[in-house]
Motif scaffolding. Sequence first.
Motif, PDB file in Angstrom:
ATOM      1  N   TYR A 257       0.958  -0.980  -0.037  1.00 12.34           N
ATOM      2  CA  TYR A 257      -0.181   0.169   0.192  1.00 12.34           C
ATOM      3  C   TYR A 257       0.671   1.146   0.103  1.00 12.34           C
ATOM      4  CZ  TYR A 257      -3.881  -3.162   1.576  1.00 12.34           C
ATOM      5  OH  TYR A 257      -4.664  -4.005   1.361  1.00 12.34           O
TER       6      TYR A 257
ATOM      7  N   ASN B 149      -0.508  -6.359  15.866  1.00 12.44           N
ATOM      8  CA  ASN B 149      -1.143  -5.340  14.981  1.00 12.44           C
ATOM      9  C   ASN B 149      -0.319  -4.779  13.918  1.00 12.44           C
ATOM     10  OD1 ASN B 149      -2.438  -4.245  18.330  1.00 12.44           O
ATOM     11  ND2 ASN B 149      -3.710  -5.262  16.654  1.00 12.44           N
ATOM     12  N   GLY B 150      -0.819  -4.891  12.556  1.00  8.23           N
ATOM     13  CA  GLY B 150      -0.586  -4.282  11.517  1.00  8.23           C
ATOM     14  C   GLY B 150       0.556  -5.218  10.919  1.00  8.23           C
ATOM     15  N   ALA B 151       0.621  -6.545  11.359  1.00 10.17           N
ATOM     16  CA  ALA B 151       1.496  -7.436  10.884  1.00 10.17           C
ATOM     17  C   ALA B 151       1.130  -8.103   9.291  1.00 10.17           C
ATOM     18  CB  ALA B 151       1.729  -8.902  12.016  1.00 10.17           C
ATOM     19  N   GLY B 152       0.141  -7.854   9.101  1.00  3.04           N
ATOM     20  CA  GLY B 152      -0.705  -7.993   7.735  1.00  3.04           C
ATOM     21  C   GLY B 152      -1.583  -9.471   7.686  1.00  3.04           C
ATOM     22  N   LYS B 153      -1.871  -9.557   9.008  1.00  4.90           N
ATOM     23  CA  LYS B 153      -3.015 -10.873   8.852  1.00  4.90           C
ATOM     24  C   LYS B 153      -4.222 -10.562   8.066  1.00  4.90           C
ATOM     25  CE  LYS B 153      -3.466 -10.512  13.572  1.00  4.90           C
ATOM     26  NZ  LYS B 153      -2.556  -9.164  13.638  1.00  4.90           N
ATOM     27  N   SER B 154      -4.613  -9.513   8.220  1.00  9.33           N
ATOM     28  CA  SER B 154      -5.997  -9.194   7.317  1.00  9.33           C
ATOM     29  C   SER B 154      -5.717  -9.121   6.011  1.00  9.33           C
ATOM     30  CB  SER B 154      -6.367  -7.847   7.905  1.00  9.33           C
ATOM     31  OG  SER B 154      -7.120  -7.821   9.362  1.00  9.33           O
ATOM     32  N   SER B 155      -4.606  -8.509   5.608  1.00 12.66           N
ATOM     33  CA  SER B 155      -3.944  -8.431   4.241  1.00 12.66           C
ATOM     34  C   SER B 155      -4.079  -9.849   3.747  1.00 12.66           C
ATOM     35  CB  SER B 155      -2.722  -7.894   4.052  1.00 12.66           C
ATOM     36  OG  SER B 155      -2.805  -6.283   4.682  1.00 12.66           O
TER      37      SER B 155
ATOM     38  N   ALA C  16       2.404  -4.490   3.156  1.00 10.25           N
ATOM     39  CA  ALA C  16       1.761  -5.390   4.210  1.00 10.25           C
ATOM     40  C   ALA C  16       1.951  -6.934   4.210  1.00 10.25           C
ATOM     41  CB  ALA C  16       0.227  -5.057   3.837  1.00 10.25           C
TER      42      ALA C  16
ATOM     43  N   GLN D  13     -12.484  -8.233   9.224  1.00 13.45           N
ATOM     44  CA  GLN D  13     -12.625  -7.394  10.629  1.00 13.45           C
ATOM     45  C   GLN D  13     -13.468  -6.491  10.780  1.00 13.45           C
ATOM     46  OE1 GLN D  13      -8.469  -6.526  11.030  1.00 13.45           O
ATOM     47  NE2 GLN D  13      -8.737  -6.072  13.297  1.00 13.45           N
TER      48      GLN D  13
ATOM     49  N   HIS E  12      -6.411 -12.376  18.473  1.00 14.41           N
ATOM     50  CA  HIS E  12      -5.372 -11.891  19.492  1.00 14.41           C
ATOM     51  C   HIS E  12      -5.704 -12.670  20.995  1.00 14.41           C
ATOM     52  CE1 HIS E  12      -3.483  -8.768  17.321  1.00 14.41           C
ATOM     53  NE2 HIS E  12      -4.831  -8.288  16.553  1.00 14.41           N
TER      54      HIS E  12
HETATM   55  N1  LIG Z   1      -6.294  -0.344   2.492  1.00 14.60           N
HETATM   56  C1  LIG Z   1      -5.251  -0.021   3.091  1.00 14.60           C
HETATM   57  N2  LIG Z   1      -4.585   1.082   2.683  1.00 14.60           N
HETATM   58  C2  LIG Z   1      -3.290   1.344   3.461  1.00 14.60           C
HETATM   59  N3  LIG Z   1      -2.494   0.642   4.226  1.00 14.60           N
HETATM   60  C3  LIG Z   1      -3.240  -0.374   4.604  1.00 14.60           C
HETATM   61  C4  LIG Z   1      -4.473  -0.748   3.976  1.00 14.60           C
HETATM   62  N4  LIG Z   1      -4.713  -2.072   4.479  1.00 14.60           N
HETATM   63  C5  LIG Z   1      -3.737  -2.350   5.487  1.00 14.60           C
HETATM   64  N5  LIG Z   1      -2.670  -1.394   5.480  1.00 14.60           N
HETATM   65  C6  LIG Z   1      -1.396  -1.500   6.013  1.00 14.60           C
HETATM   66  O1  LIG Z   1      -0.737  -2.898   6.132  1.00 14.60           O
HETATM   67  C7  LIG Z   1      -0.241  -3.410   7.008  1.00 14.60           C
HETATM   68  C8  LIG Z   1      -0.912  -4.668   7.502  1.00 14.60           C
HETATM   69  O2  LIG Z   1      -2.178  -4.461   7.702  1.00 14.60           O
HETATM   70  P1  LIG Z   1      -3.381  -5.364   8.091  1.00 14.60           P
HETATM   71  O3  LIG Z   1      -4.771  -4.948   8.171  1.00 14.60           O
HETATM   72  O4  LIG Z   1      -3.297  -6.519   7.343  1.00 14.60           O
HETATM   73  O5  LIG Z   1      -2.713  -5.773   9.570  1.00 14.60           O
HETATM   74  P2  LIG Z   1      -3.387  -6.933  10.649  1.00 14.60           P
HETATM   75  O6  LIG Z   1      -2.262  -7.928  10.905  1.00 14.60           O
HETATM   76  O7  LIG Z   1      -4.389  -7.368  10.252  1.00 14.60           O
HETATM   77  O8  LIG Z   1      -3.536  -5.884  12.066  1.00 14.60           O
HETATM   78  P3  LIG Z   1      -4.512  -6.094  13.249  1.00 14.60           P
HETATM   79  O9  LIG Z   1      -4.317  -7.007  14.198  1.00 14.60           O
HETATM   80  O10 LIG Z   1      -4.510  -4.497  13.856  1.00 14.60           O
HETATM   81  O11 LIG Z   1      -5.912  -6.255  12.552  1.00 14.60           O
HETATM   82  C9  LIG Z   1      -0.371  -1.855   8.034  1.00 14.60           C
HETATM   83  O12 LIG Z   1       0.667  -1.365   8.335  1.00 14.60           O
HETATM   84  C10 LIG Z   1      -1.468  -1.360   7.600  1.00 14.60           C
HETATM   85  O13 LIG Z   1      -1.521  -0.143   7.659  1.00 14.60           O
END
Ligand SMILES: Nc1ncnc2c1ncn2[C@@H]1O[C@H](COP(=O)(O)OP(=O)(O)OP(=O)(O)O)[C@@H](O)[C@H]1O
Lengths: 259, 348
Positions: free
Chosen positions: A15, A40-46, A20, A87, A208
């Motif tokens: 991004y 948080n922010g590790a990239g799981k949702s991505s 991510a 999420q 978590h």
């Molecule tokens: N639509 C987006 N636009 C810009 N950056 C994004 C977007 N989605 C995710 N990111 C960035 O990608 C990285 C990974 O985000 P992600 O949501 O995958 O983390 P996560 O592991 O699911 O975190 P959490 O535990 O907080 O849900 C983060 O740094 C986030 O800021």
Amino acid sequence: MTEPLLKARGLVKRYGRVTALDHCDFDLMPGEILAVIGDNGAGKSSLIKALSGAVVPDAGEVWLDGRKVRFTAPTQGREAGIETVYQTLAMSPALSIADNIFMGREIRRPGIMGSVFRMLDRPAMEKFAREKLSELGLMTIQNINQAVETLSGGQRQGVAVARAAAFGSRVIILDEPTAALGVKESRRVLDLIQDVRARGIPIILISHNMPHVFEVADRVHVHRLGRRHCVIDPKDYTMSDAVAFMTGAKEPPEALLSA
Amino acid sequence: MTDNPTTATADRVAEFDQGRKGFVHQVQHRLHVTPALVPLIVLVGSIAVFGALLGNKFFSPFALTLILQQVQIVGIVGAAQALVILTAGIDLSVGAIMVLSSVIMGQFTFRYGLPVEVAVVSGLAIGTAIGAFNGWLVSAMKLPPFIVTLGMWQIVLAANFLYSANETIRSQEIASEAPLLQIFGTTFKIGGAVFTVGAIFMIVLTLILAYVLRHTAWGRHVYAVGDDPEAAELSGVNVRATLISVYALSGLICAFAGWALIGRIGSVSPTSGQLANIDSITAVVIGGISLFGGRGSIMGMLFGAVIVGVFSLGLRLMGADAQWTYLLIGVLIIFAVAIDQWIRKVSA
Ligand SMILES: Nc1ncnc2c1ncn2[C@@H]1O[C@H](COP(=O)(O)OP(=O)(O)OP(=O)(O)O)[C@@H](O)[C@H]1O
Ligand SMILES: [Mg+2]
């Protein structure tokens, strides 16, 4: 050796300047509950979005049941049988619970009312929705025609989980499904996860909550800095080990490193 | 003791407050479920007030159906506008599409000598195509609807003047050679009531759209897209296709409005209908449809259009300056938006 039901190699998603997903690998075995943990922010949702079709990865490949797939829209993942609770829950606040549960796969009336006049079969949809919600013990919801925005955060989450559990046929992905739930409701969701697995459908659970993860997961995928750091068997490690791997406080043994 | 009365009053005030809150909350909930209720109440109320003030001059089948005739164009265009606004968009090009479509129907018949049926279908097709192009720019190119339709308004209006060479096709000519173009102006009487095909079309169109929005999957998707497009996409709605279909349908409805416009004014005039975009937005807003998308009902739009008609006719019959109509409509618009904000608080 059994083949993974869902497999990914070298997924990359950027991004802007944020990476991510950084050449991330992933394996989900048939019939298992795989937990994905990470900061948080590790990239799981991505990661799960890249698997479900909600985001198109910049690079990398995905296989479902040994066949290479390339989803460019969430509807394609859904058609392939991958059902996801995001999420953000992905619900339309002003629409009713039943409308939300059937969004994108509405049932039409039998006969010409359905085929010509395209009329929705509301009674059938409502009955189904009510059944699924009571299976989850969400009896506090009085009215299935209530707008989703009038529900509490936990009730909303319950509806989203019910939707995924009702329609997932190959894989069910749950991104922090218990984050807003009370103790009793969380228990229901954990039970439901076991039920779904008993139906032979594998589950990806992002959470978590370490006690939940260690209670239900067959394997734990530890996500760190946009990639799979290691995969551990929850019977061999403690929760504090898992957290240490996740945060980088401790290095997992060589054999577990996936890189 | 001086204490007692005070306490008693305080108690009573508290009680009253609670009762009132419960009632207010119920009203809020009711409106949340049935958003067309406010404009309906305003409509019935204003008819009652003007009826009381003016008596039979206003409260007659003739005058009341006259209102329907006067608002038919705004009502039809308002239906198109309502669809777009439900998706959290706005369509400033509705009036221009309407006029261009009517000009095409006229010019294709009179300049090229095409059969009038072919000319009508061409007008409808071109209106639909322009709408679809708006929808494509909004959904695929991700441009803001306001900007897209602001541009399209200018483009279509200019094209309309260039193509028609600013030339009006006279009513008598149409009546003798291509009466089909004026079919929406056909009147029929039931007692003292005078209906036109255009007015009936407006009502039937609104009823059909109300059914489609409420009882078909496509209708639910329109609401979902207006509510939260990202959530809609994730939960399995084809957002792009939904948006394109909404704008295309809006274009088609505007083209029908162009046809109805010929019936209303008799002639084909490239300078007519200049205020249709603002008037249609007014009807939609007074009708209680949220400009933020995803909320409101198309029946509300119809009530909104008729409310404007009731005010203009009522005030005119009272001999008031026409500016009073605009002033009151302005008040109604702000009132409607305030109500919308208040209803939305239910979710908070
Ligand atoms: N639509 C987006 N636009 C810009 N950056 C994004 C977007 N989605 C995710 N990111 C960035 O990608 C990285 C990974 O985000 P992600 O949501 O995958 O983390 P996560 O592991 O699911 O975190 P959490 O535990 O907080 O849900 C983060 O740094 C986030 O800021
Ligand atoms: Mg996340």
